[in-house]
Design a protein around this motif. Structure first.
Motif, PDB file in Angstrom:
ATOM      1  N   THR A 235      40.857  77.639  35.670  1.00 54.28           N
ATOM      2  CA  THR A 235      40.038  76.850  36.584  1.00 54.28           C
ATOM      3  C   THR A 235      40.405  75.389  36.418  1.00 54.28           C
ATOM      4  OG1 THR A 235      38.293  76.664  34.919  1.00 54.28           O
ATOM      5  CG2 THR A 235      38.108  78.460  36.514  1.00 54.28           C
ATOM      6  N   ILE A 236      39.994  74.596  37.376  1.00 56.89           N
ATOM      7  CA  ILE A 236      40.252  73.162  37.316  1.00 56.89           C
ATOM      8  C   ILE A 236      39.215  72.522  36.411  1.00 56.89           C
ATOM      9  CG2 ILE A 236      40.336  71.034  38.659  1.00 56.89           C
ATOM     10  CD1 ILE A 236      41.217  72.688  41.045  1.00 56.89           C
ATOM     11  N   VAL A 237      39.656  71.754  35.412  1.00 49.64           N
ATOM     12  CA  VAL A 237      38.766  71.103  34.471  1.00 49.64           C
ATOM     13  C   VAL A 237      38.246  69.812  35.091  1.00 49.64           C
ATOM     14  CG1 VAL A 237      38.560  70.095  32.172  1.00 49.64           C
ATOM     15  CG2 VAL A 237      40.035  72.092  32.549  1.00 49.64           C
ATOM     16  N   ALA A 238      36.933  69.618  35.035  1.00 47.93           N
ATOM     17  CA  ALA A 238      36.347  68.422  35.628  1.00 47.93           C
ATOM     18  C   ALA A 238      36.766  67.181  34.843  1.00 47.93           C
ATOM     19  CB  ALA A 238      34.818  68.541  35.643  1.00 47.93           C
ATOM     20  N   ASP A 239      36.898  66.059  35.561  1.00 52.01           N
ATOM     21  CA  ASP A 239      37.285  64.795  34.935  1.00 52.01           C
ATOM     22  C   ASP A 239      36.052  64.155  34.301  1.00 52.01           C
ATOM     23  OD1 ASP A 239      39.932  63.682  37.141  1.00 52.01           O
ATOM     24  OD2 ASP A 239      39.999  64.675  35.208  1.00 52.01           O
ATOM     25  N   THR A 240      35.540  64.763  33.221  1.00 48.56           N
ATOM     26  CA  THR A 240      34.427  64.168  32.495  1.00 48.56           C
ATOM     27  C   THR A 240      34.961  63.049  31.605  1.00 48.56           C
ATOM     28  OG1 THR A 240      34.705  65.722  30.659  1.00 48.56           O
ATOM     29  CG2 THR A 240      33.257  66.397  32.463  1.00 48.56           C
ATOM     30  N   PRO A 241      34.081  62.138  31.142  1.00 46.39           N
ATOM     31  CA  PRO A 241      34.564  61.073  30.242  1.00 46.39           C
ATOM     32  C   PRO A 241      35.289  61.606  29.023  1.00 46.39           C
ATOM     33  CG  PRO A 241      32.370  60.563  31.046  1.00 46.39           C
ATOM     34  CD  PRO A 241      32.676  61.954  31.538  1.00 46.39           C
ATOM     35  N   GLU A 242      34.830  62.716  28.458  1.00 45.62           N
ATOM     36  CA  GLU A 242      35.502  63.265  27.272  1.00 45.62           C
ATOM     37  C   GLU A 242      36.888  63.770  27.620  1.00 45.62           C
ATOM     38  OE1 GLU A 242      34.670  63.011  24.299  1.00 45.62           O
ATOM     39  OE2 GLU A 242      36.124  64.341  23.342  1.00 45.62           O
TER      40      GLU A 242
ATOM     41  N   ARG B 290      39.148  60.901  28.162  1.00 46.06           N
ATOM     42  CA  ARG B 290      39.547  60.276  26.896  1.00 46.06           C
ATOM     43  C   ARG B 290      40.652  61.079  26.219  1.00 46.06           C
ATOM     44  NH1 ARG B 290      38.962  60.613  21.664  1.00 46.06           N
ATOM     45  NH2 ARG B 290      37.848  62.582  21.827  1.00 46.06           N
ATOM     46  N   LEU B 291      40.525  62.423  26.217  1.00 49.02           N
ATOM     47  CA  LEU B 291      41.564  63.259  25.633  1.00 49.02           C
ATOM     48  C   LEU B 291      42.870  63.131  26.393  1.00 49.02           C
ATOM     49  CD1 LEU B 291      39.477  66.484  24.872  1.00 49.02           C
ATOM     50  CD2 LEU B 291      40.319  64.793  23.239  1.00 49.02           C
ATOM     51  N   LYS B 292      42.768  63.079  27.730  1.00 46.77           N
ATOM     52  CA  LYS B 292      43.961  62.917  28.555  1.00 46.77           C
ATOM     53  C   LYS B 292      44.633  61.582  28.272  1.00 46.77           C
ATOM     54  CE  LYS B 292      45.403  62.842  33.422  1.00 46.77           C
ATOM     55  NZ  LYS B 292      44.917  62.928  34.828  1.00 46.77           N
ATOM     56  N   GLN B 293      43.787  60.535  28.130  1.00 47.65           N
ATOM     57  CA  GLN B 293      44.313  59.202  27.851  1.00 47.65           C
ATOM     58  C   GLN B 293      45.001  59.167  26.490  1.00 47.65           C
ATOM     59  OE1 GLN B 293      44.282  56.673  29.830  1.00 47.65           O
ATOM     60  NE2 GLN B 293      45.124  55.161  28.459  1.00 47.65           N
ATOM     61  N   GLN B 294      44.394  59.806  25.472  1.00 47.07           N
ATOM     62  CA  GLN B 294      44.974  59.821  24.134  1.00 47.07           C
ATOM     63  C   GLN B 294      46.291  60.567  24.118  1.00 47.07           C
ATOM     64  OE1 GLN B 294      43.581  58.095  21.568  1.00 47.07           O
ATOM     65  NE2 GLN B 294      45.508  58.527  20.536  1.00 47.07           N
ATOM     66  N   THR B 295      46.360  61.672  24.875  1.00 51.96           N
ATOM     67  CA  THR B 295      47.613  62.426  24.961  1.00 51.96           C
ATOM     68  C   THR B 295      48.708  61.580  25.601  1.00 51.96           C
ATOM     69  OG1 THR B 295      46.378  64.496  25.170  1.00 51.96           O
ATOM     70  CG2 THR B 295      48.680  64.521  25.855  1.00 51.96           C
ATOM     71  N   MET B 296      48.343  60.829  26.638  1.00 53.11           N
ATOM     72  CA  MET B 296      49.316  59.972  27.310  1.00 53.11           C
ATOM     73  C   MET B 296      49.827  58.891  26.367  1.00 53.11           C
ATOM     74  SD  MET B 296      48.755  57.587  30.695  1.00 53.11           S
ATOM     75  CE  MET B 296      48.205  59.014  31.645  1.00 53.11           C
TER      76      MET B 296
ATOM     77  N   ARG C   2      42.339  39.491  28.629  1.00 55.69           N
ATOM     78  CA  ARG C   2      43.176  40.013  29.701  1.00 55.69           C
ATOM     79  C   ARG C   2      44.082  41.103  29.146  1.00 55.69           C
ATOM     80  NH1 ARG C   2      43.847  36.653  34.287  1.00 55.69           N
ATOM     81  NH2 ARG C   2      42.711  34.686  34.158  1.00 55.69           N
ATOM     82  N   GLY C   3      44.353  42.110  29.964  1.00 51.82           N
ATOM     83  CA  GLY C   3      45.264  43.164  29.541  1.00 51.82           C
ATOM     84  C   GLY C   3      45.129  44.392  30.417  1.00 51.82           C
ATOM     85  N   LEU C   4      45.711  45.491  29.926  1.00 48.07           N
ATOM     86  CA  LEU C   4      45.717  46.741  30.677  1.00 48.07           C
ATOM     87  C   LEU C   4      44.417  47.502  30.467  1.00 48.07           C
ATOM     88  CD1 LEU C   4      49.352  47.862  29.849  1.00 48.07           C
ATOM     89  CD2 LEU C   4      48.538  46.968  32.001  1.00 48.07           C
ATOM     90  N   LEU C   5      44.035  48.282  31.481  1.00 50.98           N
ATOM     91  CA  LEU C   5      42.854  49.121  31.397  1.00 50.98           C
ATOM     92  C   LEU C   5      43.069  50.364  32.243  1.00 50.98           C
ATOM     93  CD1 LEU C   5      40.508  48.125  34.095  1.00 50.98           C
ATOM     94  CD2 LEU C   5      41.725  46.208  33.114  1.00 50.98           C
ATOM     95  N   PRO C   6      42.489  51.509  31.847  1.00 54.90           N
ATOM     96  CA  PRO C   6      42.689  52.747  32.621  1.00 54.90           C
ATOM     97  C   PRO C   6      41.976  52.677  33.968  1.00 54.90           C
ATOM     98  CG  PRO C   6      41.125  53.082  30.827  1.00 54.90           C
ATOM     99  CD  PRO C   6      41.704  51.727  30.626  1.00 54.90           C
ATOM    100  N   ALA C   7      42.719  53.042  35.031  1.00 57.14           N
ATOM    101  CA  ALA C   7      42.190  52.906  36.388  1.00 57.14           C
ATOM    102  C   ALA C   7      41.020  53.842  36.654  1.00 57.14           C
ATOM    103  CB  ALA C   7      43.313  53.169  37.408  1.00 57.14           C
ATOM    104  N   ASN C   8      40.982  55.014  35.983  1.00 53.51           N
ATOM    105  CA  ASN C   8      39.905  55.961  36.267  1.00 53.51           C
ATOM    106  C   ASN C   8      38.639  55.657  35.477  1.00 53.51           C
ATOM    107  OD1 ASN C   8      40.915  56.641  33.781  1.00 53.51           O
ATOM    108  ND2 ASN C   8      41.560  58.695  34.334  1.00 53.51           N
ATOM    109  N   TYR C   9      38.595  54.535  34.747  1.00 53.25           N
ATOM    110  CA  TYR C   9      37.391  54.131  34.033  1.00 53.25           C
ATOM    111  C   TYR C   9      36.622  53.050  34.802  1.00 53.25           C
ATOM    112  CZ  TYR C   9      37.981  56.614  29.591  1.00 53.25           C
ATOM    113  OH  TYR C   9      38.057  57.575  28.609  1.00 53.25           O
TER     114      TYR C   9
END
Length: 226
Positions: free
Chosen positions: A63-70, A73-79, A215-222
């Motif tokens: 199934t498709i996993v919902a884009d929850t904050p957790e 965060r895991l996706k961001q850490q993997t990246m 100033r700096g980078l930030l994740p767009a989906n946050y």
């Protein structure tokens, strides 16, 4: 006779009865088997005649996993881990005769980040040099020869706003808190306002946190546009 509750086995009276999954439940007992979140007939998911919330519903197929904050965060850490490994491999390969670097999205983001940092550093050095050069000029002497065309020696005034503009431009607001994982990123608290935002790629933006001035980078989906 009142039937027993599917969870506490106590009698269920008609005024508080929920009939679901071939059982009767108290309204307060009809909750997720895992997190105990209260459920209703509109948001429960049944599995083996037990109620679950969407987050803890046992997955029997892909199934498709919902884009929850957790999950984000895991996706961001993997990246970030992938990027760190890529940079480490790149540094190792530099001494092995590689002369051409593939222009991947990660390399484009790193290059643009370095350009932004260099630009900010340049503006800081420029402002410092202005302070040192703002000493009052010596008094003009009557016997000194004046230049025939003074306008040639005049430089256009540069205001700080033309070099390093204050936080402005596009404004976004943080939906979730985020802790910077790299030196070129900014940390966020939920509700922070980010100004002067530029889109780097699909996953990253560059902007100024008005609360901290960083100033700096930030994740767009946050974040979301204000």
């Amino acid at each position: 006779m009142n039937p027993p509750c599917g969870r506490c086995n106590k009698p269920v009276y008609p005024t508080e009865k929920i009939n679901c999954l071939d059982k009767y439940w108290h309204k307060g007992c009809f909750s997720c088997e895992v997190c105990k979140m209260a459920l209703s007939m509109n948001n429960y998911k049944g599995f083996e005649k037990k109620p679950y919330c969407s987050m803890h519903y046992p997955k029997t197929s892909f199934t498709i996993v919902a884009d929850t904050p957790e999950n984000l965060r895991l996706k961001q850490q993997t990246m970030l881990n992938s990027q760190a490994l890529y940079k480490e491999d790149f540094e190792k390969s530099k001494g092995k005769g590689f002369s051409v670097v593939v222009d991947t999205p990660e390399m484009q983001r790193l290059k643009k980040t370095q350009d932004q940092i260099s630009n900010i550093k340049y503006h800081e050095d420029f402002e410092k040099s202005k302070v040192r050069s703002d000493a009052p000029p010596p008094e003009n002497r009557q016997d000194e020869e004046q230049p025939s065309n003074p306008e040639r020696f005049m430089q256009p005034a540069v205001t700080p706003a033309a070099v390093a503009p204050p936080c402005g431009g596009k404004r976004y607001q943080a939906l979730y808190s985020y802790t910077a994982a790299e030196a070129d990123e900014v940390s966020l608290l939920e509700g922070d306002v980010i100004s002067d935002v530029e889109q780097i790629d699909e996953g990253w933006m560059f902007g100024c946190n008005q609360r901290t001035g960083q100033r700096g980078l930030l994740p767009a989906n946050y974040v979301r546009p204000v």
